[in-house]
Scaffold this active site. Sequence first.
Site, mmCIF file in Angstrom:
data_model
loop_
_atom_site.group_PDB
_atom_site.id
_atom_site.type_symbol
_atom_site.label_atom_id
_atom_site.label_comp_id
_atom_site.label_asym_id
_atom_site.label_seq_id
_atom_site.Cartn_x
_atom_site.Cartn_y
_atom_site.Cartn_z
ATOM 1 N N LYS A 20 0.837 -1.217 0.000
ATOM 2 C CA LYS A 20 0.000 0.000 0.000
ATOM 3 C C LYS A 20 0.866 1.260 0.000
ATOM 4 C CE LYS A 20 -1.640 1.588 4.113
ATOM 5 N NZ LYS A 20 -1.393 2.998 4.423
ATOM 6 N N ASN A 21 1.847 1.299 0.903
ATOM 7 C CA ASN A 21 2.594 2.547 1.078
ATOM 8 C C ASN A 21 3.610 2.804 -0.029
ATOM 9 O OD1 ASN A 21 1.080 3.104 3.279
ATOM 10 N ND2 ASN A 21 2.628 2.541 4.795
ATOM 11 N N CYS A 115 -5.326 12.661 13.292
ATOM 12 C CA CYS A 115 -4.981 11.264 13.022
ATOM 13 C C CYS A 115 -4.887 10.515 14.341
ATOM 14 C CB CYS A 115 -3.642 11.215 12.297
ATOM 15 S SG CYS A 115 -3.099 9.551 11.995
ATOM 16 N N ARG A 120 0.665 14.553 13.304
ATOM 17 C CA ARG A 120 1.370 14.272 12.047
ATOM 18 C C ARG A 120 1.463 15.550 11.209
ATOM 19 N NH1 ARG A 120 -0.950 8.756 9.603
ATOM 20 N NH2 ARG A 120 0.927 8.859 8.329
ATOM 21 N N ASP A 306 4.676 0.479 11.918
ATOM 22 C CA ASP A 306 3.443 -0.149 11.425
ATOM 23 C C ASP A 306 3.300 -1.613 11.864
ATOM 24 O OD1 ASP A 306 2.837 2.223 10.223
ATOM 25 O OD2 ASP A 306 3.492 1.638 8.222
ATOM 26 N N ARG A 398 -8.766 -0.310 4.853
ATOM 27 C CA ARG A 398 -7.947 0.725 4.214
ATOM 28 C C ARG A 398 -6.619 0.148 3.750
ATOM 29 N NH1 ARG A 398 -6.211 4.676 7.927
ATOM 30 N NH2 ARG A 398 -4.799 4.845 6.183
HETATM 31 N N1 EPU Z 1 6.950 14.326 10.891
HETATM 32 C C1 EPU Z 1 7.190 15.646 11.196
HETATM 33 N N2 EPU Z 1 7.046 16.573 10.190
HETATM 34 C C2 EPU Z 1 6.711 16.217 8.921
HETATM 35 C C3 EPU Z 1 6.498 14.851 8.628
HETATM 36 C C4 EPU Z 1 6.629 13.931 9.633
HETATM 37 O O1 EPU Z 1 7.499 15.982 12.321
HETATM 38 O O2 EPU Z 1 6.628 17.101 8.061
HETATM 39 C C5 EPU Z 1 7.087 13.322 11.957
HETATM 40 C C6 EPU Z 1 5.789 12.536 12.166
HETATM 41 O O3 EPU Z 1 4.924 13.220 13.034
HETATM 42 C C7 EPU Z 1 6.306 11.227 12.722
HETATM 43 C C8 EPU Z 1 7.600 11.024 11.956
HETATM 44 O O4 EPU Z 1 7.980 12.332 11.506
HETATM 45 O O5 EPU Z 1 6.596 11.376 14.079
HETATM 46 C C9 EPU Z 1 7.512 10.093 10.760
HETATM 47 O O6 EPU Z 1 6.431 10.469 9.935
HETATM 48 P P1 EPU Z 1 6.423 10.201 8.362
HETATM 49 O O7 EPU Z 1 6.295 11.501 7.659
HETATM 50 O O8 EPU Z 1 7.571 9.343 7.991
HETATM 51 O O9 EPU Z 1 5.070 9.403 8.175
HETATM 52 P P2 EPU Z 1 4.150 9.465 6.901
HETATM 53 O O10 EPU Z 1 4.982 9.671 5.709
HETATM 54 O O11 EPU Z 1 3.028 10.404 7.143
HETATM 55 C C10 EPU Z 1 4.280 6.915 6.340
HETATM 56 C C11 EPU Z 1 3.309 5.796 6.193
HETATM 57 C C12 EPU Z 1 2.796 5.399 7.573
HETATM 58 C C13 EPU Z 1 3.983 4.989 8.431
HETATM 59 C C14 EPU Z 1 4.987 6.143 8.495
HETATM 60 C C15 EPU Z 1 6.250 5.788 9.242
HETATM 61 C C16 EPU Z 1 2.386 6.131 4.020
HETATM 62 C C17 EPU Z 1 1.227 6.472 3.193
HETATM 63 N N3 EPU Z 1 2.212 6.191 5.333
HETATM 64 O O12 EPU Z 1 3.548 7.997 6.906
HETATM 65 O O13 EPU Z 1 1.950 4.269 7.374
HETATM 66 O O14 EPU Z 1 3.550 4.675 9.725
HETATM 67 O O15 EPU Z 1 5.368 6.529 7.157
HETATM 68 O O16 EPU Z 1 6.886 4.708 8.662
HETATM 69 O O17 EPU Z 1 3.424 5.789 3.504
HETATM 70 C C18 EPU Z 1 0.179 2.817 7.863
HETATM 71 O O18 EPU Z 1 0.377 2.265 6.779
HETATM 72 O O19 EPU Z 1 -0.581 2.330 8.742
HETATM 73 C C19 EPU Z 1 0.843 4.075 8.158
HETATM 74 C C20 EPU Z 1 0.426 4.908 9.102
#
Ligand code: EPU
Length: 460
Positions: A20-21, A115, A120, A306, A398
Amino acid sequence: MFVVRGGQPLRGTVAVSGAKNAALPIMAAALALDGPTTLRNVPELADVTTLGQVLQSLGVQCERLPGGVLTLAVDDDQPCLADYELVRRMRASVCVLGPLLGRRKRACVSLPGGCNIGHRPIDLHLKGLRALGAEITVERGYVFAKADRLIGTEIYLGGSFGSTVTGTCNVMTAACFAEGTTTIAAAACEPEVVDLGHFLNRAGAKISGLGTPVLHIKGVERLHGVEHTVIPDRIEAATLMVASAITGGELRITNVCRPHLAAVTDTLRSIGVSIEGSGTTLRVAGHQPLRPCDITALPYPGIPTDVQAQLMALLTQADGISVVNDKVFPDRFLHIPELCRLGANVRREGASGIIAGGRPLSGACVMASDLRASAALLLAALAADGDSVIRRIYHLDRGYERLERKLNVLGADIHRVTDTPENMPQSLLLSADEECEPTVDSTDSPPPPKFLTRARQHAE
Ligand code: EPU
């Protein structure tokens, strides 16, 4: 809701679906390509459908074909608005920001909103895009971004919680269209980011350093249409590995990328699960007794956040004290009170869950709070004695393709039914005049003083 009858060891062979991701940011990037995209191994999931709708609103025709194939083709490159009504349903919609800005030079994307797994923000996405020269404002709940030209530069993308997965995807994709070379330091190394990078390179991008924290991206004028096969879902694979372990079963799990599962494999082995791998197949056998373990969810190649909830469900069955930390989403613990409803002895201390494991689980009604929490509750219900009900399984839909069907083929007993009183298992209906006697022994031996001291040390 699911009605689950627990207690069956799972046995047999099961194939993992596409990730998915990885599929989501790749689909989003397709809107920046001049020419059709054909994706294979795309899972059939609610999130994929939702992103398809977002892309359609942005002028991309999406068509699902049998066998996990998805075609995408831009037929109108003018729209730039990703509306709140669509984006609020799925955070990953924010992945259209980088492709829109890169190719169409402007974007108006709703902020995703709250969320259940914690705060996030997308400040790092915006920081990276601003560094490339975009003008960005946030107003009325939307990100407005524009740039007549993007200029390659050096960007540090690390934050307080490490790198950002979708932030790296956004900045990397936009940088493909920047003049000159962009260097991203503290880039996410997750296999899903690497898969997007391979997809973009196949479409004509010039990205090097994929899978390392430093990416170099030479800008190009155009990206062309491409065919790509999405990587296997390492989180689904890990969930199935835990399913085998927690039920004391034996599964042959196919279509896995074993190197992506190194941390999970190592952790499960230290818990006492036997795992053998060859090629794209894993054989996972659960043995009793399981050993307690201290684990910390970290960015790749660490244990994925995850899988944190699923591993916690497993550790409820390991005799002794385990500690689970999450350094990526320190508030991702809404599954704890629900696991406790199933009879687990888990308590939260800051960014840690402390598990006094070894108590048998017993069926109960529980509520899923997010995608991976729902997987953890399903796993716990499979191990529990008696019937359980899991509500709000739309979270599970999802991100897992036909998970209950896959598990039922392996011997699980899971029914998807509408949430009505008639569908509630008799064993979970208590009447007011029922004797207030528990059917299982719920006496907790008080945690030894050492337990608290150790837990607090870990929480710090
Ligand atoms: N963060 C910040 N600022 C930002 C972005 C992130 O502080 O601008 C922080 C977040 O709050 C968190 C950490 O950095 O503490 C990591 O967040 P990240 O941005 O890596 O998460 P994401 O890209 O929003 C993806 C996956 C998530 C998975 C996370 C971590 C997708 C669509 N989603 O989210 O997947 O948990 O990376 O590996 O790729 C899931 O599939 O259930 C899921 C939540």
